[in-house]
Motif scaffolding. Structure first.
Motif, PDB file in Angstrom:
ATOM      1  N   GLN A 113      -6.801   0.734   2.986  1.00 55.97           N
ATOM      2  CA  GLN A 113      -5.460   0.643   1.990  1.00 55.97           C
ATOM      3  C   GLN A 113      -5.382  -0.508   1.290  1.00 55.97           C
ATOM      4  O   GLN A 113      -4.422  -1.056   1.211  1.00 55.97           O
ATOM      5  CB  GLN A 113      -4.020   0.774   2.917  1.00 55.97           C
ATOM      6  CG  GLN A 113      -4.104   2.577   3.129  1.00 55.97           C
ATOM      7  CD  GLN A 113      -4.938   2.767   4.385  1.00 55.97           C
ATOM      8  OE1 GLN A 113      -4.898   2.360   5.296  1.00 55.97           O
ATOM      9  NE2 GLN A 113      -5.775   3.782   4.213  1.00 55.97           N
ATOM     10  N   GLN A 114      -6.524  -1.165   0.794  1.00 56.91           N
ATOM     11  CA  GLN A 114      -6.661  -2.300   0.074  1.00 56.91           C
ATOM     12  C   GLN A 114      -6.978  -2.160  -1.347  1.00 56.91           C
ATOM     13  O   GLN A 114      -7.669  -1.084  -1.720  1.00 56.91           O
ATOM     14  CB  GLN A 114      -7.758  -3.201   0.605  1.00 56.91           C
ATOM     15  CG  GLN A 114      -7.244  -4.139   1.903  1.00 56.91           C
ATOM     16  CD  GLN A 114      -8.375  -5.081   2.154  1.00 56.91           C
ATOM     17  OE1 GLN A 114      -9.390  -5.170   1.864  1.00 56.91           O
ATOM     18  NE2 GLN A 114      -7.874  -6.299   2.881  1.00 56.91           N
ATOM     19  N   LEU A 115      -6.026  -2.642  -2.185  1.00 62.91           N
ATOM     20  CA  LEU A 115      -6.404  -2.321  -3.722  1.00 62.91           C
ATOM     21  C   LEU A 115      -6.951  -3.392  -4.457  1.00 62.91           C
ATOM     22  O   LEU A 115      -6.630  -4.646  -4.786  1.00 62.91           O
ATOM     23  CB  LEU A 115      -4.995  -2.180  -4.364  1.00 62.91           C
ATOM     24  CG  LEU A 115      -4.162  -0.957  -4.136  1.00 62.91           C
ATOM     25  CD1 LEU A 115      -2.920  -1.061  -4.982  1.00 62.91           C
ATOM     26  CD2 LEU A 115      -4.967   0.163  -4.741  1.00 62.91           C
ATOM     27  N   TRP A 127      -9.923   1.436  -0.661  1.00 62.16           N
ATOM     28  CA  TRP A 127      -8.462   1.970  -0.361  1.00 62.16           C
ATOM     29  C   TRP A 127      -8.457   3.209   0.514  1.00 62.16           C
ATOM     30  O   TRP A 127      -7.528   3.239   1.441  1.00 62.16           O
ATOM     31  CB  TRP A 127      -8.237   2.737  -1.789  1.00 62.16           C
ATOM     32  CG  TRP A 127      -7.024   3.596  -1.832  1.00 62.16           C
ATOM     33  CD1 TRP A 127      -6.750   4.821  -1.872  1.00 62.16           C
ATOM     34  CD2 TRP A 127      -5.604   2.780  -1.578  1.00 62.16           C
ATOM     35  NE1 TRP A 127      -5.409   5.410  -1.583  1.00 62.16           N
ATOM     36  CE2 TRP A 127      -4.778   4.267  -1.639  1.00 62.16           C
ATOM     37  CE3 TRP A 127      -5.068   1.744  -1.419  1.00 62.16           C
ATOM     38  CZ2 TRP A 127      -3.263   4.033  -1.316  1.00 62.16           C
ATOM     39  CZ3 TRP A 127      -3.514   1.820  -1.190  1.00 62.16           C
ATOM     40  CH2 TRP A 127      -2.863   2.712  -1.049  1.00 62.16           C
ATOM     41  N   GLU A 128      -9.715   3.767   0.871  1.00 59.60           N
ATOM     42  CA  GLU A 128      -9.597   4.774   1.650  1.00 59.60           C
ATOM     43  C   GLU A 128      -9.616   4.432   3.262  1.00 59.60           C
ATOM     44  O   GLU A 128      -9.254   5.020   4.105  1.00 59.60           O
ATOM     45  CB  GLU A 128     -10.517   5.931   1.226  1.00 59.60           C
ATOM     46  CG  GLU A 128     -10.272   6.822   0.001  1.00 59.60           C
ATOM     47  CD  GLU A 128     -11.266   7.508  -0.305  1.00 59.60           C
ATOM     48  OE1 GLU A 128     -12.485   7.461   0.333  1.00 59.60           O
ATOM     49  OE2 GLU A 128     -11.044   8.593  -1.271  1.00 59.60           O
ATOM     50  N   TYR A 166      -9.935   4.769  -7.877  1.00 62.14           N
ATOM     51  CA  TYR A 166      -8.430   5.073  -7.832  1.00 62.14           C
ATOM     52  C   TYR A 166      -7.911   4.370  -9.101  1.00 62.14           C
ATOM     53  O   TYR A 166      -8.053   3.276  -9.361  1.00 62.14           O
ATOM     54  CB  TYR A 166      -7.962   4.655  -6.627  1.00 62.14           C
ATOM     55  CG  TYR A 166      -8.108   5.641  -5.347  1.00 62.14           C
ATOM     56  CD1 TYR A 166      -7.231   6.795  -5.176  1.00 62.14           C
ATOM     57  CD2 TYR A 166      -9.201   5.757  -4.797  1.00 62.14           C
ATOM     58  CE1 TYR A 166      -7.231   7.747  -4.273  1.00 62.14           C
ATOM     59  CE2 TYR A 166      -9.515   6.841  -3.754  1.00 62.14           C
ATOM     60  CZ  TYR A 166      -8.698   7.632  -3.506  1.00 62.14           C
ATOM     61  OH  TYR A 166      -8.596   8.798  -2.762  1.00 62.14           O
ATOM     62  N   SER A 201     -12.504   2.816  -4.183  1.00 63.24           N
ATOM     63  CA  SER A 201     -12.308   4.104  -3.504  1.00 63.24           C
ATOM     64  C   SER A 201     -12.474   3.730  -2.172  1.00 63.24           C
ATOM     65  O   SER A 201     -11.752   4.118  -1.193  1.00 63.24           O
ATOM     66  CB  SER A 201     -12.904   5.188  -3.855  1.00 63.24           C
ATOM     67  OG  SER A 201     -14.361   5.071  -4.006  1.00 63.24           O
ATOM     68  N   ALA A 204       0.796  -1.108  -0.015  1.00 69.19           N
ATOM     69  CA  ALA A 204       0.104   0.012  -0.015  1.00 69.19           C
ATOM     70  C   ALA A 204       0.970   1.316  -0.246  1.00 69.19           C
ATOM     71  O   ALA A 204       0.724   2.202  -0.701  1.00 69.19           O
ATOM     72  CB  ALA A 204      -0.962   0.137   1.302  1.00 69.19           C
ATOM     73  N   TYR A 256      -9.624   0.992  -8.798  1.00 72.34           N
ATOM     74  CA  TYR A 256      -9.677   0.351  -7.775  1.00 72.34           C
ATOM     75  C   TYR A 256     -10.785   0.943  -6.870  1.00 72.34           C
ATOM     76  O   TYR A 256     -11.081   2.177  -7.044  1.00 72.34           O
ATOM     77  CB  TYR A 256      -8.492   0.650  -6.897  1.00 72.34           C
ATOM     78  CG  TYR A 256      -7.279  -0.141  -7.555  1.00 72.34           C
ATOM     79  CD1 TYR A 256      -7.177  -1.521  -7.515  1.00 72.34           C
ATOM     80  CD2 TYR A 256      -6.319   0.736  -8.439  1.00 72.34           C
ATOM     81  CE1 TYR A 256      -5.943  -2.087  -8.166  1.00 72.34           C
ATOM     82  CE2 TYR A 256      -5.114  -0.030  -8.969  1.00 72.34           C
ATOM     83  CZ  TYR A 256      -4.862  -1.428  -8.818  1.00 72.34           C
ATOM     84  OH  TYR A 256      -3.971  -1.852  -9.371  1.00 72.34           O
ATOM     85  N   LYS A 287       1.050   4.254  -2.840  1.00 72.39           N
ATOM     86  CA  LYS A 287       0.158   5.312  -2.332  1.00 72.39           C
ATOM     87  C   LYS A 287       0.437   6.614  -3.146  1.00 72.39           C
ATOM     88  O   LYS A 287      -0.346   7.334  -3.548  1.00 72.39           O
ATOM     89  CB  LYS A 287       0.514   5.700  -0.812  1.00 72.39           C
ATOM     90  CG  LYS A 287      -0.341   6.557  -0.247  1.00 72.39           C
ATOM     91  CD  LYS A 287      -0.101   6.482   1.368  1.00 72.39           C
ATOM     92  CE  LYS A 287      -1.230   7.513   2.035  1.00 72.39           C
ATOM     93  NZ  LYS A 287      -1.330   7.292   3.503  1.00 72.39           N
TER      94      LYS A 287
END
Ligand SMILES: [Zn+2]
Length: 149
Positions: free
Chosen positions: A110-112, A106-107, A88, A103, A74, A101, A78
């Protein structure tokens, strides 16, 4: 009683085994057969418990290793991610490209996770992780125009 896979749990089991050894020593190494059998059973139980606690601890360590690898990944991404629309994207020279990805994932974690097109719908994309739905028009695939990807 099984613990939670902590160092304290392992030490508690080992201390119990040590106490059995102390009882044998304190008895001057002279014990009748019944007492010897009882202490041996306690010792065997303490060793088995220690092994189980170590196994749990190993699981905890492996889970943390996995988390560290994920966080490292991550961190690497980033600085190379950019929000566009509701998704993302990875970037090249500051320009987003490729598949979006999620959002939310991720937010928050922090996983894509790539968004997938929903079955039988071209208008909706869905995250395989959090199941949030996104409008496809707000999360398009972006061609990497003129980019060498
Ligand atoms: Zn998600």
């Amino acid at each position: 009683m099984p613990g939670q896979g902590t160092v304290e749990d392992v030490l508690r089991s080992l201390n119990f085994a040590q106490d059995v050894g102390k009882q044998i020593r304190d008895a001057g190494y002279v014990l009748d057969k019944t007492e010897l059998k009882r202490l041996l059973a306690e010792l065997t139980s303490a060793v088995a418990s220690s092994k189980m606690e170590l196994s749990l601890l190993q699981g905890v360590c492996e889970a943390r290793d996995d988390e560290l690898i994920r966080l490292h990944e991550a961190l690497v991404y980033k600085g190379n991610l950019r929000r566009r629309g509701d998704g993302y994207y990875k970037t090249l020279d500051g320009r987003p490209y490729g598949q979006p990805y999620c959002s939310y994932c991720w937010e928050s974690k922090q996983q894509l996770l790539h968004l997938h097109s929903r079955i039988l719908s071209k208008d909706i994309r869905i995250c395989p992780g959090c199941k949030n739905e996104y409008q496809a028009i707000r999360t398009p695939y972006l061609e990497a125009d003129g980019m060498t990807v």
